[in-house]
Design an enzyme around this catalytic site. Structure first.
Site, PDB file in Angstrom:
ATOM      1  N   LYS A  53      62.451  14.651   9.473  1.00 23.37           N
ATOM      2  CA  LYS A  53      63.564  15.544   9.126  1.00 23.37           C
ATOM      3  C   LYS A  53      63.106  17.000   9.203  1.00 23.37           C
ATOM      4  O   LYS A  53      63.817  17.860   9.707  1.00 23.37           O
ATOM      5  CB  LYS A  53      64.092  15.198   7.719  1.00 23.37           C
ATOM      6  CG  LYS A  53      64.813  13.850   7.684  1.00 23.37           C
ATOM      7  CD  LYS A  53      65.088  13.339   6.275  1.00 23.37           C
ATOM      8  CE  LYS A  53      65.652  11.930   6.289  1.00 23.37           C
ATOM      9  NZ  LYS A  53      65.830  11.325   4.962  1.00 23.37           N
ATOM     10  N   GLN A  97      64.686  12.467  -1.187  1.00 24.78           N
ATOM     11  CA  GLN A  97      64.314  11.296  -0.395  1.00 24.78           C
ATOM     12  C   GLN A  97      64.252  10.048  -1.286  1.00 24.78           C
ATOM     13  O   GLN A  97      63.592  10.041  -2.319  1.00 24.78           O
ATOM     14  CB  GLN A  97      62.947  11.543   0.280  1.00 24.78           C
ATOM     15  CG  GLN A  97      62.492  10.434   1.204  1.00 24.78           C
ATOM     16  CD  GLN A  97      63.403  10.260   2.414  1.00 24.78           C
ATOM     17  OE1 GLN A  97      63.879  11.201   3.019  1.00 24.78           O
ATOM     18  NE2 GLN A  97      63.671   9.007   2.772  1.00 24.78           N
ATOM     19  N   ASP A 120      73.356  14.404   1.932  1.00 27.35           N
ATOM     20  CA  ASP A 120      73.272  12.950   2.146  1.00 27.35           C
ATOM     21  C   ASP A 120      74.629  12.289   1.929  1.00 27.35           C
ATOM     22  O   ASP A 120      74.830  11.131   2.311  1.00 27.35           O
ATOM     23  CB  ASP A 120      72.256  12.334   1.172  1.00 27.35           C
ATOM     24  CG  ASP A 120      70.926  12.046   1.845  1.00 27.35           C
ATOM     25  OD1 ASP A 120      70.913  11.857   3.076  1.00 27.35           O
ATOM     26  OD2 ASP A 120      69.909  11.999   1.137  1.00 27.35           O
TER      27      ASP A 120
END
Ligand code: NAP
Length: 294
Positions: A53, A97, A120
């Site tokens: 990422k 994460q 997200d």
């Protein structure tokens, strides 16, 4: 031989486009979009995902800041850090994460992220918007990436039978909601308690599998000519990465299939970039990126 749905290639095109877009902002004297990434602990797979990422952000011109906290970080410390990012006008997106260490209440952490910065798309407000068909929420990266890839390859979805195997909050459920939102196709969702999985999967024109079990789906479980999207990422003992689908036996039976690696994974990263740029766009009064308008 089936059409291979090449996520690497589609993701590359998205990155190219975003790089140009961000270059345009910089020329106008605006700042770079910025993403704060929180990684807790030393899980090797998480480290690899975060690094992918970070690299992708760098390529397109998103400033990403990775905060790698020790495994024993407390709930409060993570909450405080997110609170700081929520209040920072120079940060557009916040990503925590997953998975988090077992002493952390993950859902509570997700809910502390400001919904506008929740790139997200896991915050209940964003999930709720997806579930109720509102278009101003953030759609979770993996389902959005799959949707964009299907559209890129002009896969017909209208009135097709869609079956999603796996019902997690991050993939299976939002994937099904995305099809429902568009009233494109009837969707069945299967999970661990589905009695006869094969009776569902053999009916699917579009089969999306997100479970985390190698070879869960074999050739006799799919319909001739189906489109198969394999979300699973499984590391075998010999180090190979495989999906949930037995690719070798399916590829001559189905009409299109995603490989693992190189299918859904790169699309997930590309949509994270899109969601981050969208948060930046929103802050500056620009409309969302057309690819995310689904
Ligand atoms: P998860 O949270 O563990 O969810 C798995 C889902 O599969 C659950 O709904 C579970 O049902 C269901 N399930 C388990 N065994 C099953 C079976 N035998 N038949 C039918 N359903 C079954 O996993 P996830 O986070 O959704 O991830 C799934 C896989 O996708 C993993 O391999 C993950 O690494 C991968 N992934 C890939 C990407 C990407 O970008 N490529 C992104 C995210 C995840 P219950 O809840 O009822 O147990």
């Amino acid at each position: 031989m089936a059409l291979i749905l090449d996520g690497r290639e589609v993701a590359r095109k998205i990155r190219q486009e975003l790089k140009k877009e961000i270059g345009g902002y910089l020329q106008r004297g605006m700042r770079n979009p910025a993403l704060a990434v929180v990684l807790v602990g030393d899980d090797p797979a998480s480290k690899v995902y975060v690094e992918n990422k970070r690299k992708a952000c760098k390529e397109v011109g998103i400033n990403s800041m990775v905060f790698n906290l020790p495994e024993n970080t407390s709930q409060q410390e993570i909450t405080d850090l997110i609170g700081k990012f929520n209040g920072d006008p120079e940060i557009d997106g916040i990503l925590v994460q997953l998975p988090l260490p077992s002493h952390i209440n993950t859902q509570e952490i997700i809910e502390t992220i400001s919904p506008e910065k929740d790139v997200d798309g896991f915050h209940p407000e964003n999930m709720g918007k997806l579930a109720t068909g509102k278009s101003d929420g953030v759609i979770p990266c993996t389902p959005l990436g799959i949707w964009i890839m299907l559209k890129h390859y002009k896969i017909q979805t209208f009135k097709k039978d869609v079956v999603v195997v796996g019902a997690s909050n991050i993939v299976g459920k939002p994937m099904a909601l995305l099809f429902l939102k568009n009233e494109e196709a009837p969707v069945s969702v299967c999970h661990i308690n589905t009695k006869d999985l094969k009776s569902y999967t053999t009916r699917a024109d579009i089969l999306i599998v997100a479970v985390g079990k190698p070879k869960l789906i074999t050739a006799e479980m799919v319909k001739e000519g189906a489109v198969v999207v394999d979300v699973g990422i499984n590391r075998l003992e010999d180090g190979r990465l495989v999906g949930d689908v037995d690719f070798e036996t399916l590829k001559d039976k189905v009409s299109a299939i995603t490989p693992v690696p190189g299918g859904v994974g790169p699309m997930t990263v590309a949509t994270l970039l899109l969601n981050t740029v969208n948060a930046y766009r929103k802050k500056h009064g620009f409309p969302p990126h057309p690819l995310t308008q689904v």
